[in-house]
Design an enzyme around this catalytic site. Structure first.
Site: not given
Lengths: 165, 573
Positions: B278, B281, B298, B318, B357, B360, B365, B502
Site C-alpha cells: 500500500e 502504491e 483493510c 487502494s 471479516k 470478506e 474477489e 479494530c
C-alpha cells in the site's frame, strides 16, 4: 430504474414526486398517500424512489409505512375483501370469519393471491354493525357471515371471474 | 451548575445534564436497557425511571434534564416495583431459553431480572413468533429475543450512517428488521457488528463458525493454519477476567497450539506486507499522477459501505487486499509451495475482531482459483468460547512465539489494531520509500486517539503529504463529502468502520466502554514504544518473502495474489 421510468407507472411516480420539490422527511407520509391513491399499494421500487427523493433510508420508509394500517405493499386483487373486526362484529364471531377466509384463500391480511384475484384486508368498524359479522368485497357488503356463506360467496366470485376470462 | 438532591444527598451537577448522568456523576448507577452514551436518548425501555418530587408520574432519567432544586429518588419502593414489572412484562414475551442462549451469563435482561429479584413468572400469554434471520454471513438476528430497546437501530444510523434496520409494524407486532423484511444479506447492512456490541440480549450475535473449525481441527488429513489479528491479543484477556488492554499475545499463541492448530501466524505480519504494497502504491500514485486521495482497504465494512454509497471513490481505494486476505493468499501459495503441502489440504482460519471479516472471506474477489484465501473466520469472542470449551487455563499457559515464516512482525503491523495505526505504519514506510531514510520521530501522534476524524500534514522530502484518519462511517462519510465537494489537500485517508478501529470491532468482547477501548489502544502503543523494529520495511521475513517469491512490491506476482478491485453494489439504500 431506467425501464421503470419509461412505463406509464414510472411517469406517474415521477409526477407525484415532482409535486414535492426539495422536500424533507415531513413530506414522507403525504407522498406515500399520493402513491397509494394512484397505484393502490406501495411497491419496492416506489419506496426506493421515494427514499432517493427525500434522502431517507428505505428501512426508515418501510418502518413508517408499516406503522400505519392505511398502507399496503401488494397490489389490490380483482376482488378486494375487507373483513370487519370492529367490536360488534368481534362479538358476533368475526375472528372465525377471518380464519375461514385465510384458510379458504390461503391468504394473510395485507396479501394478494398469486393469480391477482383476491386481496385481503382487516379493517376496524365499517359502520354496518347491524349486519355483523360483515365483510365487504369491492363495493358489495355481505351480511351475517358463516363458514358456509363464505364458501358460497367465494365460489360465486371465482365462477364470475372465470366467465369474464 | 445546578443544585439538586439525589437520594437525600445534596449535590452540584452540570446544568443540562440528564438525571441519569447526574446520578452517575455522584456514584449512583440507575439501571437501563436502552441508554447509550453519546447517542440520542429515546426513553424506550423505561427501566431508568425515577421519582422526582412534584412530578405526576415516574420520569425516565436518561432523557429528563435536571433543574435547580430538583429532588430525585432513584430506588424508592415505587420505582423498584415499576422496574420489576417492566422486566416481568419483557420476560412474558421472551423465549425464556437462557440455558441455550449465546448470551447466557452475559445478558443485561438476565442481570436485571436477577437484580430486581424476579423469581417467578407473573405474566404468561401468547408470545410473538418470528423467524431467525440467518441470511447474513456475519450477523444473526433473532427477533424473539429482542426487547425493542432500539440500540441497534441507533448505532446503525447515528454511528455508521447505514440505517439497514428500523422498527417495523406497530403495537404488539413491532419488530426490528430490514426494508421489506428481506433479511440482512440483501440489505444495506455492512456487517460491522456494532449492533451486536450494543445489544442487551441474545437478539444479535455473530454467524458462528466454530463447528467448521472444530471439524477441521479433528480432521487428520487437514493442515489447519491460523492467523490472529493485531488487536486480538490486547482484547481476548477481557473474556477471561483480565484487565482491559492486557496483552496476551504469547499466551494466546500457546492456547491456539493446544487447540490443535498446526501453524500459528500473526496477521500483523501481513499488515507489514500490506504496508509494503500500500505504501508503494501511494508513492506510485503520487509520482505518476494516480488517483488521489488514496483510501485504505483493510476494513471490509467500509468497503461494502463504499460500494453502496461512494462508488465514485472505488478507484481511490487502494487495490491492496486486507491483511487477513493477504495472509490467506500467501499461506495457500508461498507457504504451501515452500512446505510442499497441497493447498487443498490447508484449512486456513483467522481470528478477527470483526464480523465483516466473515463476509470478506466469502467475497468472490477473494477466491483464488478453486479455493478461498481464508476458509473460516472466528471473532475474538468465538476464540474465547473455543478456549473455554477445551478447558484451557489462560493463567497457567506459558507464552509461546508464533511460527515462521509469517510469525515475525514489526510493531508497525501491530498498531493496525487502533484507528490511525495503518496511517502511522504507512507514513513510516512511505517516508523511507521516498527519501531512503527513516523518519526522525517514528511516532505520528496527530493520527492517534479515539477522535472520529484526525488530520495531519507530514513533510516528506519536498512533498507535504496531507493525511486524514476517520473511524465510524458517519465520520468517514463527512470526510468523503468534503473531498467530493472539491477538497484537494489530502493524499491519503485511512478509514476504519468501527469507532476507534479494530480494538472496538464488532467481534470483540462485548463492551463499548470507552475506558476499556482506551486501555486496549494504549496497550498497542505501549507494545510499539517497547520494541526496536518499528517499521514494516525492516521486517526480515517480509524482505525474504519478496526475495524468494514476490520479487518486489506491486510486482506481477504481488498483483496476482495481494491485490483486487471492487465494483459498485446494487442494494436498497
Amino acid at each position: 430504474m431506467a425501464t421503470a421510468m419509461q412505463t406509464a407507472e414510472g411517469r406517474d411516480l415521477q409526477e407525484i414526486l415532482e409535486r414535492y420539490p426539495n422536500a424533507g422527511r415531513d413530506a414522507l407520509i403525504p407522498i406515500l398517500q399520493d402513491l397509494q391513491d394512484v397505484f393502490g399499494y406501495l411497491s419496492r421500487d416506489m419506496i426506493a424512489r421515494v427514499g432517493a427523493h427525500l434522502h431517507l433510508p428505505v428501512s426508515k420508509i418501510y418502518g413508517v409505512a408499516t406503522f400505519y394500517n392505511q398502507f399496503r405493499f401488494a397490489a389490490l386483487g380483482k376482488y378486494h375483501i375487507q373483513v370487519c373486526r370492529g367490536t360488534a362484529c368481534h362479538v358476533k364471531g368475526s375472528a372465525g370469519v377471518l380464519d375461514d377466509i385465510r384458510r379458504l384463500l390461503t391468504l394473510e391480511p395485507g396479501e394478494t393471491s398469486r393469480d391477482g384475484l383476491f386481496s385481503l384486508e382487516v379493517v376496524a368498524c365499517i359502520g354496518a354493525c347491524g349486519l355483523a359479522p360483515v365483510i365487504r368485497v369491492n363495493d358489495e357488503f355481505y351480511a351475517e357471515m358463516t363458514t358456509s356463506k363464505i364458501e358460497r360467496v367465494f365460489k360465486t366470485l371465482k365462477k364470475e371471474a372465470e366467465s369474464h376470462d | 451548575m445546578v443544585n439538586i438532591v439525589i437520594d437525600n444527598k445534596p449535590c452540584e451537577v452540570p446544568a443540562g445534564s440528564t438525571i441519569y448522568e447526574a446520578a452517575r456523576s455522584v456514584g449512583i448507577t440507575i439501571p437501563t436497557l436502552c441508554h447509550m452514551e453519546g447517542l440520542t436518548p429515546t426513553g424506550a425501555c423505561r427501566i431508568c425511571v425515577v421519582e422526582v418530587e412534584g412530578a405526576p408520574g415516574l420520569v425516565p432519567s436518561c432523557s429528563f434534564p435536571v433543574s435547580e432544586g430538583m429532588k430525585i429518588t432513584t430506588h424508592s419502593p415505587r420505582v423498584l416495583l415499576a422496574r420489576k414489572t417492566i422486566v416481568e412484562l419483557l420476560l412474558a414475551n421472551h423465549p425464556d431459553d437462557c440455558l441455550y442462549c449465546i448470551r447466557n451469563n452475559d445478558c443485561r435482561l438476565q442481570d436485571l431480572a436477577a437484580d430486581l429479584g424476579v423469581r417467578r413468572r407473573r405474566y404468561t400469554g401468547a408470545r410473538n413468533r418470528f423467524k431467525v434471520d440467518v441470511s447474513s454471513p456475519s450477523v444473526i438476528r433473532d427477533p424473539e429475543k429482542c426487547i425493542l430497546c432500539g440500540k441497534c437501530v441507533r448505532v446503525c444510523e447515528e454511528v455508521q450512517q447505514v440505517s439497514a434496520i428500523d422498527f417495523i409494524g406497530r403495537g404488539s407486532s413491532t419488530h426490528i428488521g430490514t426494508a421489506f423484511d428481506e433479511g440482512l444479506n440483501l440489505s444495506s447492512c455492512i456487517n460491522c457488528g456494532q449492533c451486536i456490541l450494543v445489544c442487551p440480549t441474545g437478539a444479535l450475535h455473530e454467524h458462528d463458525h466454530l463447528k467448521e473449525v472444530v471439524n477441521a481441527l479433528n480432521d487428520p488429513e487437514r493442515m489447519v493454519v491460523v492467523q490472529h489479528a493485531p488487536s486480538v491479543s490486547v482484547t481476548i484477556g477481557e473474556e477471561f477476567g483480565l484487565a482491559p488492554g492486557t496483552d496476551c499475545d504469547g499466551i494466546m499463541v500457546a492456547a491456539l497450539r493446544r487447540l490443535g492448530f498446526d501453524r500459528v501466524f500473526d496477521t500483523s505480519f501481513s499488515a507489514d506486507l500490506t504496508i509494503m504494497e500500500e505504501g508503494s502504491e501511494l508513492v506510485h500514485r503520487i509520482q505518476n499522477g494516480g488517483k488521489l486521495p488514496m483510501l485504505t482497504s483493510c476494513s471490509p465494512g467500509w468497503i461494502k459501505f463504499a460500494e453502496q454509497y461512494y462508488p465514485d471513490f472505488l478507484d481511490n481505494i487502494s487495490s491492496c487486499k486486507s491483511p487477513q486476505q493477504m495472509m490467506g493468499a500467501i499461506i495457500k501459495s508461498y507457504f504451501a509451495e515452500k512446505t510442499g503441502i497441497d493447498p487443498d489440504k490447508i484449512y486456513s482460519v483467522s481470528i478477527m475482531p470483526c464480523t465483516a471479516k466473515k463476509f470478506e472471506a466469502g467475497r468472490k474477489e477473494m477466491l483464488h482459483e478453486s479455493y478461498a484465501d481464508v476458509d473460516a473466520v472466528l471473532t475474538t469472542r468465538e476464540l474465547a468460547r473455543l478456549i473455554r470449551m477445551r478447558g484451557l487455563d489462560m493463567k497457567a499457559l506459558e507464552p509461546e512465539g508464533a511460527d515462521t515464516p509469517f510469525g515475525e512482525r514489526t510493531t508497525a503491523g501491530k498498531i493496525f489494531g487502533a484507528s490511525g495505526g495503518v496511517m502511522e505504519a504507512a507514513l513510516r514506510s512511505a517516508y523511507f520509500l521516498i527519501t531512503g531514510k527513516n523518519l526522525d520521530n517514528l511516532e505520528v501522534k496527530a493520527v492517534r486517539g479515539l477522535e472520529g476524524c484526525k488530520e495531519a500534514h507530514v513533510k516528506i522530502g519536498e512533498l507535504e503529504l496531507g493525511v486524514a484518519v476517520a473511524s465510524g462511517l458517519k465520520n468517514a462519510a463527512a470526510l468523503l463529502d468534503q473531498v467530493r465537494n472539491g477538497r484537494s489537500d489530502l493524499h491519503f485517508i485511512e478509514i476504519m468502520t468501527c469507532p476507534g478501529g479494530c480494538i472496538a470491532g464488532g467481534g470483540q468482547p462485548l463492551s463499548t466502554d470507552l475506558n476499556a477501548i482506551t486501555q486496549r489502544m494504549q496497550s498497542l502503543y505501549a507494545i510499539d514504544a517497547g520494541e526496536t523494529v518499528r517499521a514494516s520495511h525492516e521486517n526480515e521475513s517480509i524482505k525474504r518473502l519478496y526475495e524468494e517469491y514476490l520479487g518486489s512490491p506491486l510486482s506481477k506476482k504481488s498483483h496476482h495474489l495481494l491485490h483486487t478491485h471492487y465494483s459498485s453494489r446494487e442494494v436498497m439504500l
